[in-house]
Design a protein around this motif. Structure first.
Motif, PDB file in Angstrom:
ATOM      1  N   ARG A  90       3.061   5.017   3.615  1.00  0.00           N
ATOM      2  CA  ARG A  90       2.826   3.768   2.875  1.00  0.00           C
ATOM      3  C   ARG A  90       4.122   2.960   2.814  1.00  0.00           C
ATOM      4  O   ARG A  90       5.213   3.534   2.816  1.00  0.00           O
ATOM      5  CB  ARG A  90       2.315   4.056   1.469  1.00  0.00           C
ATOM      6  N   PHE A  91       3.974   1.636   2.733  1.00  0.00           N
ATOM      7  CA  PHE A  91       5.147   0.771   2.634  1.00  0.00           C
ATOM      8  C   PHE A  91       4.805  -0.432   1.752  1.00  0.00           C
ATOM      9  O   PHE A  91       3.622  -0.711   1.469  1.00  0.00           O
ATOM     10  CB  PHE A  91       5.618   0.309   4.021  1.00  0.00           C
ATOM     11  N   GLU A  92       5.846  -1.117   1.320  1.00  0.00           N
ATOM     12  CA  GLU A  92       5.677  -2.271   0.440  1.00  0.00           C
ATOM     13  C   GLU A  92       5.185  -3.486   1.237  1.00  0.00           C
ATOM     14  O   GLU A  92       5.110  -3.466   2.461  1.00  0.00           O
ATOM     15  CB  GLU A  92       7.006  -2.597  -0.256  1.00  0.00           C
ATOM     16  N   GLU A  93       4.883  -4.547   0.494  1.00  0.00           N
ATOM     17  CA  GLU A  93       4.400  -5.788   1.107  1.00  0.00           C
ATOM     18  C   GLU A  93       5.418  -6.317   2.116  1.00  0.00           C
ATOM     19  O   GLU A  93       6.614  -6.375   1.849  1.00  0.00           O
ATOM     20  CB  GLU A  93       4.161  -6.839   0.019  1.00  0.00           C
ATOM     21  N   HIS A  94       4.917  -6.633   3.312  1.00  0.00           N
ATOM     22  CA  HIS A  94       5.773  -7.136   4.394  1.00  0.00           C
ATOM     23  C   HIS A  94       5.161  -8.447   4.891  1.00  0.00           C
ATOM     24  O   HIS A  94       4.012  -8.468   5.340  1.00  0.00           O
ATOM     25  CB  HIS A  94       5.841  -6.110   5.529  1.00  0.00           C
ATOM     26  N   ALA A 104      -2.464  -3.215   6.083  1.00  0.00           N
ATOM     27  CA  ALA A 104      -1.510  -4.087   5.391  1.00  0.00           C
ATOM     28  C   ALA A 104      -0.440  -3.303   4.654  1.00  0.00           C
ATOM     29  O   ALA A 104       0.680  -3.806   4.446  1.00  0.00           O
ATOM     30  CB  ALA A 104      -2.250  -5.009   4.419  1.00  0.00           C
ATOM     31  N   HIS A 105      -0.745  -2.062   4.234  1.00  0.00           N
ATOM     32  CA  HIS A 105       0.214  -1.295   3.429  1.00  0.00           C
ATOM     33  C   HIS A 105       0.385   0.143   3.897  1.00  0.00           C
ATOM     34  O   HIS A 105       0.984   0.951   3.172  1.00  0.00           O
ATOM     35  CB  HIS A 105      -0.205  -1.290   1.957  1.00  0.00           C
ATOM     36  N   SER A 106      -0.138   0.517   5.055  1.00  0.00           N
ATOM     37  CA  SER A 106      -0.002   1.904   5.498  1.00  0.00           C
ATOM     38  C   SER A 106       0.015   1.984   7.018  1.00  0.00           C
ATOM     39  O   SER A 106      -0.471   1.085   7.723  1.00  0.00           O
ATOM     40  CB  SER A 106      -1.145   2.764   4.942  1.00  0.00           C
ATOM     41  N   LEU A 107       0.599   3.082   7.496  1.00  0.00           N
ATOM     42  CA  LEU A 107       0.633   3.385   8.919  1.00  0.00           C
ATOM     43  C   LEU A 107       0.210   4.832   9.092  1.00  0.00           C
ATOM     44  O   LEU A 107       0.793   5.737   8.479  1.00  0.00           O
ATOM     45  CB  LEU A 107       2.042   3.175   9.492  1.00  0.00           C
ATOM     46  N   SER A 108      -0.823   5.075   9.909  1.00  0.00           N
ATOM     47  CA  SER A 108      -1.331   6.420  10.151  1.00  0.00           C
ATOM     48  C   SER A 108      -1.002   6.815  11.592  1.00  0.00           C
ATOM     49  O   SER A 108      -1.325   6.074  12.526  1.00  0.00           O
ATOM     50  CB  SER A 108      -2.839   6.494   9.917  1.00  0.00           C
ATOM     51  N   ILE A 109      -0.366   7.988  11.754  1.00  0.00           N
ATOM     52  CA  ILE A 109       0.041   8.467  13.068  1.00  0.00           C
ATOM     53  C   ILE A 109      -0.610   9.821  13.315  1.00  0.00           C
ATOM     54  O   ILE A 109      -0.282  10.793  12.633  1.00  0.00           O
ATOM     55  CB  ILE A 109       1.576   8.589  13.168  1.00  0.00           C
TER      56      ILE A 109
END
Length: 393
Positions: free
Chosen positions: A9-13, A161-166
């Motif tokens: 998860r990451f903050e708003e970009h 928008a708020h996450s990256l799944s690998i």
């Protein structure tokens, strides 16, 4: 091939937000075209929509356009399956969380043992691509080290928008040849295990699962009582369902790992009852309260799914056997009682033991017969894919 999905998860970009707005528009167009023309094949959607989408988004990387179309096609496929199974009454799917598949050749992923760096170009020859950095949890670090060493293959990441799944795909380990079996009888409040090599019978308390399910059902009913806003009721209900699911799955995960460690230490195969459709069968003719207890509070199929998945990952053989008469048959003479009375199995041959223990012994015996090729047709099957020296012709 077992797959483990790493989610970050990451903050708003701001750049990712603009990208996901464009991808949401592409997904909507792909869904509309698929529903209006009855075309759901991904290649057909790309062939029909790519020229117009390329003109609408000239600065967007072509691989991102392909990924957004594929994501829209996946939404349509899931929606059609839900319609076919009667799980939705909607006329068209709703995009709640826009997503895009990232082509592996376009995205640059680097791992130095501490920091994971993901570089995503938004346009061809992007001078300022999106750069995401993560400091993974120690569990993720071990998996990323395996990937860096070449012992795992990375699939296509999915961006929201708020996450990256690998996804990381690991090769199936070759299961060992079992030196014994552990028969596991799954009951509403416990698991009873029998080890053929030592004759040990062990009972594992699982009443925690039923307690969690009952408590959160009670809280869900209490929280929605008196509320007339359907959105508020749905929010409260989904919250408690999510919490009860997370708690029960966490309990089953820990129990599955303990059983797998036990089997690995003894080089034994795990033998389970094949309970597919069992809840529906035992719920016929029962009262509403009894059906609710059997169908909602006894999440044993979740445990079996988790155990089989983890056993496949660790190379532990798992066998599924026919559950018919496991609790009624005498483990010594094989006589089948007319009906179950109480928790004790009393046979005319003189055997007297708990019916859960008797069921565990019968399950283990059917597993041994399956391994020896002596079982009746349909009495057993491999629950985990088995290859190499264990494969039965």
């Amino acid at each position: 091939m077992p797959t483990v999905c790493l989610r970050f998860r990451f903050e708003e970009h701001p750049k990712i937000r603009a990208l996901m707005e464009a991808c949401a528009d592409i997904q909507r167009q792909a869904i509309d075209y698929a529903l209006e023309n009855g075309k759901t094949a991904t290649f057909t959607l790309i062939q029909a929509l790519y020229p117009s989408l390329r003109a609408q988004h000239p600065d967007l990387h072509s691989n991102l356009i392909y990924g957004a179309i594929r994501s829209g096609a996946r939404v349509v496929h899931v929606f059609r399956n839900q319609q076919r199974r009667g799980k939705t009454r909607a006329d068209r799917p709703e995009i709640r969380r826009p997503s895009v598949y990232l082509v592996r050749q376009t995205v640059k992923i680097e791992w130095d043992g501490e920091i994971l760096t993901v570089t995503i170009p938004v346009s061809p020859r992007d001078p300022e691509p999106i750069v995401l950095t993560f400091r993974p949890h120690h569990k993720y670090r071990r998996l990323l080290d395996e990937w860096k060493a070449g012992r795992a293959r990375m699939g296509e990441p999915t961006l929201t928008a708020h996450s990256l799944s690998i996804p990381l795909k690991f090769p199936d380990p070759i299961p060992y040849r079992p030196e014994g079996v552990i028969g596991i009888d799954s009951n509403e409040g416990n698991l009873t295990a029998f080890v053929t090599s030592t004759g040990e019978i062990r009972e594992i308390d699982t009443r925690y699962v039923g307690k969690v399910n009952r408590d959160h059902l009670r809280r869900e009913i209490k929280g929605t009582r008196g509320k007339h806003n359907p959105k508020a009721k749905k929010k409260i209900a989904s919250k408690h369902r999510r919490i009860r699911r997370e708690k029960t799955e966490n309990f089953w995960h820990h129990l599955a790992l303990a059983l797998i460690a036990w089997a690995l230490g003894m080089k034994a195969a795990l033998v389970l009852e094949d309970l597919k459709g069992m809840k529906e069968r035992i719920g016929e003719g029962k009262s509403r309260r009894m059906r609710q207890r059997l169908l909602n509070f006894w999440s044993i199929m979740t445990f079996h799914r988790i155990l089989v998945h983890k056993a496949r990952f660790y190379g532990v053989p798992v066998i599924g056997v026919d559950p018919q008469n496991t609790s009624r048959a005498c483990p010594v003479c094989g006589r089948v009682g007319e009906r179950l009375r109480g928790h004790v199995l009393a046979c005319p041959c003189g055997v007297r033991m708990g019916r859960h223990a008797a069921a565990a012994v019968n399950i283990a015996r059917r597993g041994v017969e399956f391994l020896e090729g002596l079982g009746l047709r349909g009495r057993g099957r491999w629950a985990t894919p088995v290859a190499g020296p264990l494969a039965l012709g």
